[in-house]
Design a protein around this motif. Structure first.
Motif, short mmCIF file in Angstrom:
data_model
loop_
_atom_site.label_atom_id
_atom_site.label_comp_id
_atom_site.label_asym_id
_atom_site.label_seq_id
_atom_site.Cartn_x
_atom_site.Cartn_y
_atom_site.Cartn_z
N TRP A 95 0.84 -1.21 0.00
CA TRP A 95 0.00 0.00 0.00
C TRP A 95 0.87 1.25 0.00
CZ3 TRP A 95 -0.74 4.42 2.70
CH2 TRP A 95 -1.93 5.12 2.47
N LEU A 96 1.91 1.26 0.81
CA LEU A 96 2.80 2.42 0.88
C LEU A 96 3.49 2.66 -0.46
CD1 LEU A 96 4.26 1.72 4.42
CD2 LEU A 96 3.03 3.80 3.76
N ARG A 97 3.90 1.60 -1.11
CA ARG A 97 4.54 1.77 -2.42
C ARG A 97 3.53 2.27 -3.46
NH1 ARG A 97 8.51 -3.14 -1.83
NH2 ARG A 97 10.46 -2.02 -1.58
N ALA A 98 2.31 1.78 -3.38
CA ALA A 98 1.28 2.20 -4.33
C ALA A 98 0.92 3.67 -4.14
CB ALA A 98 0.04 1.33 -4.18
N ASN A 99 1.10 4.20 -2.93
CA ASN A 99 0.78 5.60 -2.62
C ASN A 99 2.04 6.43 -2.42
OD1 ASN A 99 -2.39 5.80 -2.05
ND2 ASN A 99 -1.66 3.81 -1.35
N ALA A 100 3.14 6.01 -3.02
CA ALA A 100 4.43 6.66 -2.81
C ALA A 100 4.41 8.13 -3.23
CB ALA A 100 5.52 5.91 -3.57
N LYS A 101 3.79 8.44 -4.34
CA LYS A 101 3.80 9.81 -4.84
C LYS A 101 3.13 10.76 -3.86
CE LYS A 101 2.70 12.57 -8.93
NZ LYS A 101 2.11 12.55 -10.31
N LYS A 102 2.02 10.35 -3.28
CA LYS A 102 1.27 11.21 -2.36
C LYS A 102 2.11 11.62 -1.16
CE LYS A 102 -2.82 11.26 0.64
NZ LYS A 102 -4.02 10.51 1.09
N TYR A 103 2.97 10.71 -0.68
CA TYR A 103 3.73 10.96 0.54
C TYR A 103 5.21 11.24 0.27
CZ TYR A 103 -0.48 8.99 2.63
OH TYR A 103 -1.78 8.76 3.00
N SER A 104 5.57 11.51 -0.98
CA SER A 104 6.97 11.81 -1.37
C SER A 104 7.91 10.67 -1.03
CB SER A 104 7.45 13.10 -0.67
OG SER A 104 6.64 14.21 -1.03
N ILE A 105 7.46 9.43 -1.25
CA ILE A 105 8.26 8.24 -0.94
C ILE A 105 8.99 7.74 -2.18
CG2 ILE A 105 8.12 5.80 -0.28
CD1 ILE A 105 5.69 6.55 1.45
N ASP A 106 10.23 7.36 -2.01
CA ASP A 106 10.97 6.63 -3.04
C ASP A 106 10.68 5.14 -2.85
OD1 ASP A 106 12.72 5.36 -4.74
OD2 ASP A 106 14.47 6.55 -4.15
N PRO A 107 9.88 4.51 -3.71
CA PRO A 107 9.49 3.12 -3.49
C PRO A 107 10.64 2.12 -3.63
CG PRO A 107 8.74 3.86 -5.64
CD PRO A 107 9.28 5.07 -4.93
N GLN A 108 11.78 2.58 -4.13
CA GLN A 108 12.93 1.69 -4.26
C GLN A 108 13.86 1.76 -3.05
OE1 GLN A 108 13.04 -0.45 -6.76
NE2 GLN A 108 11.08 0.45 -7.38
N ARG A 109 13.55 2.64 -2.12
CA ARG A 109 14.38 2.76 -0.92
C ARG A 109 13.47 2.65 0.31
NH1 ARG A 109 18.06 7.91 -1.04
NH2 ARG A 109 16.17 8.91 -1.88
N VAL A 110 13.25 1.42 0.73
CA VAL A 110 12.36 1.14 1.85
C VAL A 110 13.10 0.28 2.87
CG1 VAL A 110 10.19 0.08 2.57
CG2 VAL A 110 10.33 1.24 0.35
N GLY A 111 13.11 0.70 4.10
CA GLY A 111 13.73 -0.07 5.18
C GLY A 111 12.68 -0.45 6.21
N VAL A 112 12.81 -1.64 6.78
CA VAL A 112 11.84 -2.14 7.76
C VAL A 112 12.59 -2.58 9.01
CG1 VAL A 112 10.02 -3.80 8.24
CG2 VAL A 112 10.32 -2.94 5.92
N GLY A 113 12.10 -2.20 10.18
CA GLY A 113 12.70 -2.62 11.43
C GLY A 113 11.64 -2.76 12.50
N GLY A 114 12.00 -3.36 13.61
CA GLY A 114 11.05 -3.52 14.70
C GLY A 114 11.73 -4.05 15.93
#
Length: 202
Positions: free
Chosen positions: A127-146
Motif C-alpha cells: 500500500w505504501l509503495r502504491a501511494n508513494a507519490k502522495k507521501y513523497s516516498i521513493d518506493p525503491q528505498r524502503v527499510g523495515v525494522g522492529g
C-alpha cells in the motif's frame, strides 16, 4: 462447610475478574508523538479497504512535497504477536534527516493465526509503495525494522523477498501458509531484525 468454601471461592474469582475488567477499561492508547515543525501525520490509514480494524498504519511525512522522493522507514511494534501499539515509533527523529516514516499495526494471534501477521506487514508495504507519490516516498528505498515480535516480522519481510512464501493478505484470518511455494532463489539483500532497518523489495 464445603458449600461455604465454594461460595467464598466464587466471590474471590468474581472480584478478581471485576478488577481486571476495570484495569483494562482504564488502559489508554499511548499518546501520539509530537512532530517536529514542517511534518504532518495521518493516523489509522487503512491499508486493506474494508479489512480488520487492526489493518491500519500511521504515516509521518513532510508537510510540503519534497523536491525528490524520500526513503521510507517502516516500524513494526512488538508485543508477542498478541499486544502492543503502533503509536510508539523510535524512527521519528529521522524525519529531519530526510526520511518518511510509517508504523504498521497488524492482526494479533488471538484474532488471526500465522502467517496473518507477516501478510499484513507485506500488504502495508504494498500500500505504501502504491501511494508513494502522495507521501513523497521513493518506493525503491524502503527499510523495515522492529522490536521483539516486530523484529521477527521485519526479518520475515526481508527474507521473503525472493521466494514469496506467504499468500496475499485478506481481511479474513488465515490458519497457515500457502501450500504451494515457488522455488526459493538467492536474494542479494540482507535481513536485519531488532531495531535496525531491513531493506526490502516486497
Amino acid at each position: 462447610m464445603h458449600l461455604v468454601r465454594l461460595v467464598r471461592t466464587a466471590v474471590v474469582v468474581v472480584a478478581c475478574l471485576a478488577v481486571q475488567a476495570e484495569a483494562l477499561a482504564q488502559r489508554k492508547e499511548p499518546a501520539r508523538p509530537t512532530l517536529p515543525a514542517g511534518f504532518v501525520a495521518e493516523y489509522d490509514v487503512k491499508y486493506i479497504p474494508d479489512g480488520d480494524p487492526a489493518q491500519a498504519l500511521d504515516i509521518y511525512y513532510p508537510e510540503k512535497a519534497a523536491e525528490k522522493p524520500l526513503p521510507l522507514l517502516i516500524w513494526i511494534h512488538g508485543g508477542g504477536w498478541s499486544g502492543g501499539s503502533k503509536t510508539g515509533v523510535p524512527y521519528l527523529h529521522q524525519l529531519r534527516r530526510g526520511y518518511v516514516v510509517a508504523s504498521i499495526e497488524y492482526r494479533f494471534s488471538q484474532v488471526a493465526k500465522f502467517p496473518a501477521q507477516i501478510q499484513d506487514c507485506q500488504a502495508a508495504i504494498r500500500w505504501l509503495r502504491a501511494n508513494a507519490k502522495k507521501y513523497s516516498i521513493d518506493p525503491q528505498r524502503v527499510g523495515v525494522g522492529g522490536a521483539s515480535a516486530g523484529g521477527h516480522l521485519s526479518a520475515l519481510v526481508g527474507t521473503s523477498i525472493a521466494c514469496k512464501p506467504f499468500a496475499t493478505s485478506s481481511a479474513r484470518p488465515t490458519s497457515g501458509p500457502s501450500s504451494s511455494r515457488p522455488k526459493p532463489t538467492r536474494t542479494p539483500r540482507t535481513s536485519l531484525s531488532g531495531t535496525r532497518a531491513t531493506p526490502t523489495r516486497d
